[in-house]
Design a protein around this motif. Structure first.
Motif, PDB file in Angstrom:
ATOM      1  N   ASN A 448       0.828  -1.212   0.000  1.00 32.24           N
ATOM      2  CA  ASN A 448       0.000   0.000   0.000  1.00 32.24           C
ATOM      3  C   ASN A 448       0.860   1.257   0.000  1.00 32.24           C
TER       4      ASN A 448
ATOM      5  N   ILE B 152      -9.823  -2.151  -3.085  1.00 35.18           N
ATOM      6  CA  ILE B 152     -10.360  -1.357  -1.970  1.00 35.18           C
ATOM      7  C   ILE B 152      -9.369  -0.257  -1.625  1.00 35.18           C
ATOM      8  N   SER B 153      -8.103  -0.645  -1.546  1.00 38.93           N
ATOM      9  CA  SER B 153      -7.109   0.371  -1.184  1.00 38.93           C
ATOM     10  C   SER B 153      -6.489   0.963  -2.443  1.00 38.93           C
ATOM     11  N   HIS B 155      -6.970   3.877  -3.656  1.00 36.48           N
ATOM     12  CA  HIS B 155      -6.470   5.209  -3.291  1.00 36.48           C
ATOM     13  C   HIS B 155      -5.578   5.052  -2.070  1.00 36.48           C
ATOM     14  N   ASN B 156      -4.325   4.680  -2.314  1.00 30.57           N
ATOM     15  CA  ASN B 156      -3.440   4.325  -1.214  1.00 30.57           C
ATOM     16  C   ASN B 156      -3.077   5.498  -0.330  1.00 30.57           C
ATOM     17  N   ASP B 158      -5.127   7.432   0.998  1.00 32.14           N
ATOM     18  CA  ASP B 158      -6.171   7.582   2.000  1.00 32.14           C
ATOM     19  C   ASP B 158      -6.032   6.480   3.052  1.00 32.14           C
ATOM     20  N   LYS B 160      -7.889   5.487   5.351  1.00 32.48           N
ATOM     21  CA  LYS B 160      -9.081   4.655   5.554  1.00 32.48           C
ATOM     22  C   LYS B 160      -9.188   3.578   4.483  1.00 32.48           C
ATOM     23  N   ALA B 161      -8.825   3.948   3.260  1.00 33.87           N
ATOM     24  CA  ALA B 161      -8.868   2.967   2.179  1.00 33.87           C
ATOM     25  C   ALA B 161      -7.862   1.854   2.439  1.00 33.87           C
ATOM     26  N   GLU B 240     -14.654   1.923   0.913  1.00 36.88           N
ATOM     27  CA  GLU B 240     -13.692   2.949   0.501  1.00 36.88           C
ATOM     28  C   GLU B 240     -13.256   2.737  -0.940  1.00 36.88           C
ATOM     29  N   ALA B 241     -13.587   1.594  -1.500  1.00 37.86           N
ATOM     30  CA  ALA B 241     -13.197   1.308  -2.874  1.00 37.86           C
ATOM     31  C   ALA B 241     -13.923   2.251  -3.826  1.00 37.86           C
ATOM     32  N   SER B 246     -17.222  -1.474  -5.710  1.00 36.42           N
ATOM     33  CA  SER B 246     -18.200  -1.894  -4.714  1.00 36.42           C
ATOM     34  C   SER B 246     -19.342  -2.627  -5.393  1.00 36.42           C
TER      35      SER B 246
END
Lengths: 509, 588, 103
Positions: A448, B152-153, B155-156, B158, B160-161, B240-241, B246
């Motif tokens: 990540n 889902i992640s 947007h690394n 973020d 929360k993502a 968060e995706a 989603s």
């Protein structure tokens, strides 16, 4: 000299030549420090060794017995030798190629390549040794070659500290091995494997010898709690050496351990059980210690502990074949472990080399020996796409995600061990699976971080990575993916290695 | 190579090939990336639809090819009704999600990574449902988890993502250990990797203990994948995706893999003691709990996520009650209307720039098409005739009443009422009422519309396919007992069933509760504790956090043993020697 | 005769190993640790010679002892070389202060 011996002899013979070539090389104008030609000689000698190994392999599978004695030194190549030689040579040549640009600015390169090549020869020799003292010599030779390699940056205090810790613990371990050999010799009057097996029985000195072997070689294998040197040495060594140490050197120690325990097969039925215990400990402690690390290479070093745990699981099951109805269990589990040794060499080699690319670009090329921390990776994929991709593939493979090689080798260990039907071992398999999940808790955040959109300051200040360093990363990543889709590609190797393991412990003739 | 095998390989291989190509295309050419992604996903969809004509219970594949070998089984597939229909859903809804992404992801960075993982996911999902090798199933299972985590992640930057992605990965992997145990049991105890052989041989009389382990292992795996109790917490955080993800992964396809797993192995597991009861309980608890949580959530996507969890609970419940067909039919309807709802929500979020429903409202005039299709989806979700959700939910409830325990039926009935309640709440908050934002919202783009309209039509008509659907299932699933009915008979049966009236009454009650909510103030305040508990996810988040912090604490404490002092390091060596020696002496 | 040699030798070996490990466990100076390693090695060498003697293969014992001495000397040399570098670049030989790598 028999032809097959070149697979051991060539690197050792080549080492002094490499040293001389490297020593005579004078970089032209001093402004542009090029790659030392010693690297190419070393690479060439490794490729030639690979050729001889391949020839020996074709002879071996055509049922030839590859056995030679030179004076006291008895050598025989079996399945385990070929598997180890393959892993060592593949990773060794990748590491050598990679070292060219990585060390281009450093002094003492001639020693580096000579020692690296010699270490490779020693490891292949170790995997072919047929008597205990001989085994110890190869083992000690490998260790001696690796000490200066770990402390290669001899002006870097951390590197020196790691080197001396590695040296003292390793030397202490090897003395325990010597005492064990003395005990075995005084009991049986023989040093050759077959002679000892024939002459040994259950006795206190032999049991003590077994314990000394486990702990003595265990230092090198980094079995918990003998592992304390490993994170220091693996994180401080130059990255290609970290790759070698993690990918094959500790596994070579493991080969030495199982060879010596195999010799003591009639002393106790419980060697396998002890290995299983250490395996469980290694998985848990390795993963938990890695969980909170902030330095990338130290994290990878701790994950090696966990992977040694998975390997010990399969080997321990194979060595416990006394307790199972049929030998298939031991065979599947054992060859699974060897498969994992191979894939771990590729995955961990890839991880250290890819992390090394980033370390080189972000720090070393700017003359700094700071450690690469997790936060430095932020956004690395933007500027270093291939390096970040390689590291991602490596850590996800180490975490056991398909379609990467680590999944397949872990599966084979699990399927073999599960076959035993023993509730304790099945429990251990499930424990190992949960550990694998736990390991994703520290691997995934690395990925990540690298794929953040906004590169961190360190990344922005970094320099480009030389393509000669990216090439091994790409090749290893490709290998990790291919083995994930096509696990039986190396099955001939792992099968004979698994069979040899059963032979070693006397379950098959 | 038979046609079926060719089509299977195309449906898996084309998206994977597309993933490679779109990755190599590079992020400098976004238009080309969009085109490639659409082309390959649509091609896979065509292959899967053609596969509908080739359904049969026969195993196809490569038994001789030495690629996987002894320890891994062979590369085999079975294109039966159960698998093919899920493959069609994965590829068709996958294509629509990709088309939707053209507008939704316009101008985003790293499109290559996005599309590569979407296409990789589509191929893996097809493989998961079509393979006949349990290890391959696990293989594809984990690949879908990997893709889900990566997307889902996406947007690394973020946190929360990132947290949501890792949470999803870890929780599904923990459950995945159950499937691993299942695969190990199948391979070692039943001596086969082939699922069809396993189903033919498995029986409680011969291997009761391993079969029990396998059954409950698979239940754990299914619960984790389908976000069922007690693993449900990951799905809301997965919101968060990007919204097309989603819709595709967390509503229409991957989360159904758990239900598929239970359905696939149902014939082998139904005799395991307590297993069906456990399945019913998991489904019923989840359905009710998630419905309550959907009622109090204010994030539009989280409401939809809770409703997905709840509807998946209905499917799991149906399987526990023996209604494999009912569960799959509801899965079919749900995939269509929930993908529609998510994509509609995506259009709204894209326009409004927020996911908080309290910030929305009054946008029905500005986005008429989105509003209309969203309402179609919502009505289907609430179970209003004649939309597809009504028919399938009735079938689930009817099966549950006939074969399942009565307490579970009551729970599901309450759940149906709550579903209607939270659906109407959601629609009102998003589209009607007073406008909260001043600026003008733009209607969905052309690509978004292209994706929304077929799904809206689907929600209206897919129930008409019940006859052929049940026929296909019956003809191609030799181990499942499935009663086939024509569409007309089915419709007659549902319409004349008195319990349908009961359900409709409960649904109306839910609707009425929302309409007269101001008059129910007393009731609402009496139930406030329930709402608070639901806001706190009934304590499951607390448990999750507890487990994480305990593990972290162990790791941190253990680091203290790494003293860095050479004397201590040698002490460990001496200590280990003493301990090993002692163990050996005791053992000998 | 054999019995006496066995006893004396064994006691000596155990004393050497004990002293060596004691040194490794308590000494803080790096040079002293290397000395302790050497003492350990001498114990091991003695053990090899004694084992060979007990088996009546004195020649083998001697050749093994020689090999171990050579290997061990190389280790000692490398260790001393590192110690010199450590003194130069870390400014200390105290192992307590050489503990920057931990946790």
């Amino acid at each position: 000299m028999q032809n097959w011996l070149w697979m051991i002899g060539l690197p050792i013979v080549a080492a002094p030549i490499i040293y001389v070539v490297g020593r005579t090389f004078r970089p032209g104008d001093g402004t542009k420090a090029g790659i030392n030609p010693a690297m190419w000689v070393a690479l060439l000698s490794l490729l030639a060794t690979g050729f001889f190994t391949y020839q020996a392999w074709t002879a071996y599978i055509a049922d030839a017995t590859l056995e030679t004695s030179i004076g006291m030194v008895a050598l025989r190549a079996d399945g385990i030798s070929f598997l180890m030689a393959t892993a060592i040579l593949v990773l060794g040549s990748m590491a050598t190629l990679y070292s060219g640009p990585y060390l281009a600015a450093d002094e003492g390169q001639e020693k580096f390549y000579a020692l690296l090549t010699a270490m490779i020869g020693m490891m292949i020799g170790l995997s072919c040794a047929r008597d205990l003292f001989n085994l110890w010599i190869w083992f000690e030779g490998m260790a001696i070659a690796s000490f200066p390699l770990v402390a290669f940056y001899r002006r870097n205090p951390a590197g020196l500290e790691a080197g001396i810790k590695y040296l003292v613990q390793s030397a202490a371990g090897s003395i325990l091995v010597l005492v064990a050999i003395a005990l075995v010799y005084s009991e049986t009057g023989s040093l050759a494997y077959d002679g000892i097996v024939a002459a040994s029985g259950r006795s206190l000195p032999m049991l003590a010898a077994g314990a000394l072997f486990i702990v003595g070689f265990g230092v090198k294998v980094a079995m918990v709690p003998l592992h304390t040197w490993l994170p220091d040495a693996h994180s401080q060594a130059p990255s290609p050496i970290s790759a070698m140490l993690s990918g094959v050197v500790i596994e070579a120690g493991l080969i030495a351990l199982i060879r010596s325990l195999g010799v003591l097969q009639s002393v106790s039925n419980n060697w396998g059980v002890i290995l299983l215990g250490f395996g469980a400990l290694n998985m848990l402690v390795g993963n938990l210690l890695a969980l909170r690390q902030t330095q990338v290479k130290r994290l990878l070093a701790f994950s090696s502990l966990a992977h040694i745990g998975y390997i010990l699981l399969g080997i321990g099951v194979a060595a416990s074949s006394y307790y199972f109805d049929d030998l298939n269990t031991g065979f599947f589990a054992g060859s699974g472990s060897f498969f994992h040794i191979l894939t771990h060499a590729l995955m961990k080699g890839l991880a250290f080399l890819a992390a090394g690319c980033l370390l080189y670009s972000l720090y070393i090329s700017r003359g700094s020996h700071e450690p690469l921390t997790k936060n430095d990776l932020a956004g690395a994929a933007r500027r270093y796409p291939l390096e970040a991709f390689g590291l991602s593939v490596a850590v996800l493979a180490l975490g056991g995600l398909p379609p990467l090689a680590g999944f397949m080798s872990k599966w084979q260990i699990f399927v073999g061990s599960f076959m035993s039907g023993n509730p304790w071992i099945i429990g251990l398999v499930i424990f190992a699976a949960f550990n694998s999940v736990l390991s994703l808790g520290y691997y995934a955040p690395l990925v990540n971080l690298m794929y953040r959109h906004e590169p961190g300051e360190v990344v922005l200040a970094g320099k480009p990575t030389p393509w000669l360093m990216i090439l091994p990363v790409c090749l290893l990543a490709l290998a990790v993916v291919v083995l994930g889709f096509w696990p039986s590609l190396v099955q001939p190797l792992t099968d004979v290695a698994g069979f040899s393991l059963l032979q070693l412990f006397g379950f098959v003739r | 190579m038979s046609t079926a095998l060719l089509l299977v390989l195309l449906a898996i291989g084309l998206p994977w090939l597309g993933a490679l190509i779109v990755w190599w295309t590079g992020d400098q050419r976004p238009r080309l990336q969009h085109t490639i992604a659409v082309a390959f996903s649509a091609a896979a969809g065509v292959a899967a639809v053609f596969l509908l004509t080739q359904t049969s219970p026969d195993v196809v594949g490569y038994k001789e090819l030495p690629i996987w070998g002894r320890a891994f089984g062979h590369i085999t597939f079975v294109a039966d009704g159960l698998g093919v229909f899920l493959a069609v859903i994965a590829t068709v809804i996958g294509s629509l999600a990709v088309i939707f992404s053209i507008d939704y992801m316009k101008g985003e960075h790293q499109l290559g990574r996005y599309y590569a993982f979407v296409l990789f996911f589509i191929g893996a999902m097809v493989g998961l449902v079509l393979t006949n090798n349990i290890l391959m199933m696990f293989f594809f299972w984990e690949i879908t988890a990997l893709c889900s985590y990566a997307l889902i992640s996406f947007h690394n930057d973020d946190p929360k993502a990132v947290a949501g992605g890792i949470k999803a990965l870890i929780i599904t992997q923990v459950g995945g250990v159950g499937l691993l145990v299942g695969a190990l049991v199948s391979a070692n105890v039943f001596g086969t990797f082939e699922i069809s052989e396993f189903l033919a041989n498995a029986s409680m009389e011969v291997n009761p203990v391993p079969l029990t382990w396998m059954a409950f292992g698979c239940l754990a795996a299914a619960a984790a994948k389908s976000a069922q109790f007690p693993f449900q917490t990951w799905l809301p955080d997965a919101m968060e995706a990007p919204t097309p993800i989603s819709a595709l992964i967390h509503a229409a396809t991957m989360v159904n893999a758990g239900v598929y797993l239970l359905a696939r192995f149902y014939p082998a597991f139904e005799e395991v003691p307590y297993w069906t009861t456990a399945v019913v309980a998991v489904g019923a608890i989840t359905a009710l709990m998630a419905a309550v949580m959907a009622l109090v959530a204010n994030d539009l996507k989280r409401v939809l996520a809770y409703s997905t969890v709840s509807q998946l609970g209905y499917m799991v419940y149906a399987i526990g009650a023996g209604g494999v067909l009912a569960s799959q039919f509801h899965l079919f309807s749900h995939s269509v209307f929930k993908a529609l709802l998510f994509l509609g929500a995506g259009a709204v979020i894209h326009a409004a720039g927020t996911r908080d429903m309290r910030q929305m409202g009054g946008i029905s005039k500005q986005m008429p098409l989105t509003r209309n299709v969203f309402i179609i989806g919502a009505l289907a979700l609430a179970g209003i005739p004649v939309l597809n959700g009504f028919w399938s939910k009735e079938l689930v409830l009817e099966t549950g009443l006939a074969h399942g325990p009565i307490w579970a039926y009551v729970i599901m009935l309450i759940g149906a009422g709550l579903t209607a309640l939270y659906t109407f709440r959601c629609v009102t908050m998003v589209f009607f009422g007073e406008a909260h934002s001043e600026h003008h919202l733009h209607e969905a783009g052309p690509a978004m519309k292209t994706a929304l309209i077929p799904l809206a039509l689907g929600s209206l008509v897919t129930w008409l396919a019940f006859g052929p659907f049940s026929e296909m299932m019956k003809n191609t699933l030799p181990f499942h007992e499935i009663e086939t009915e024509g569409t007309l008979e089915f419709v007659t049966k549902i319409v004349t069933d008195p319990y349908t009236m009961l359900t409709l009454f409960v649904v109306t009650l839910g609707l009425a509760a929302w309409c007269f909510r101001s008059k129910l103030g007393g009731l609402a305040s009496a139930l406030k504790f329930l709402g608070d508990a639901a806001q706190a996810s009934f304590g499951f988040e607390w448990i999750n956090r507890g487990i994480v912090s305990i593990t972290q604490w162990c790791g941190e404490t253990l680091r203290g043993t790494q003293t860095g002092l050479l004397n201590w390091n040698t002490a460990y060596i001496v200590g280990a020697l003493v301990i090993v020696l002692a163990i050996l002496l005791m053992g000998a | 005769m054999t019995l006496e040699l066995w006893n004396v030798g064994l006691v000596t070996i155990l004393v050497l190993l004990g002293v060596g490990f004691y040194g490794l466990l308590i000494s803080r100076n790096l040079i002293k640790m290397v000395v302790a390693l050497q003492i350990l090695a001498k114990g091991a060498i003695l053990a090899m010679v004694l084992a060979a003697k007990l088996q009546g293969w004195t020649v083998i014992g001697q050749s093994m002892a020689l090999t171990v001495i050579v290997a061990d000397t190389i280790v000692a040399v490398i260790a001393m070389a590192m110690a010199v570098q450590i003194r130069r670049h870390c400014g200390t030989l105290d192992v307590q202060s050489l503990s920057n790598l931990r946790r």
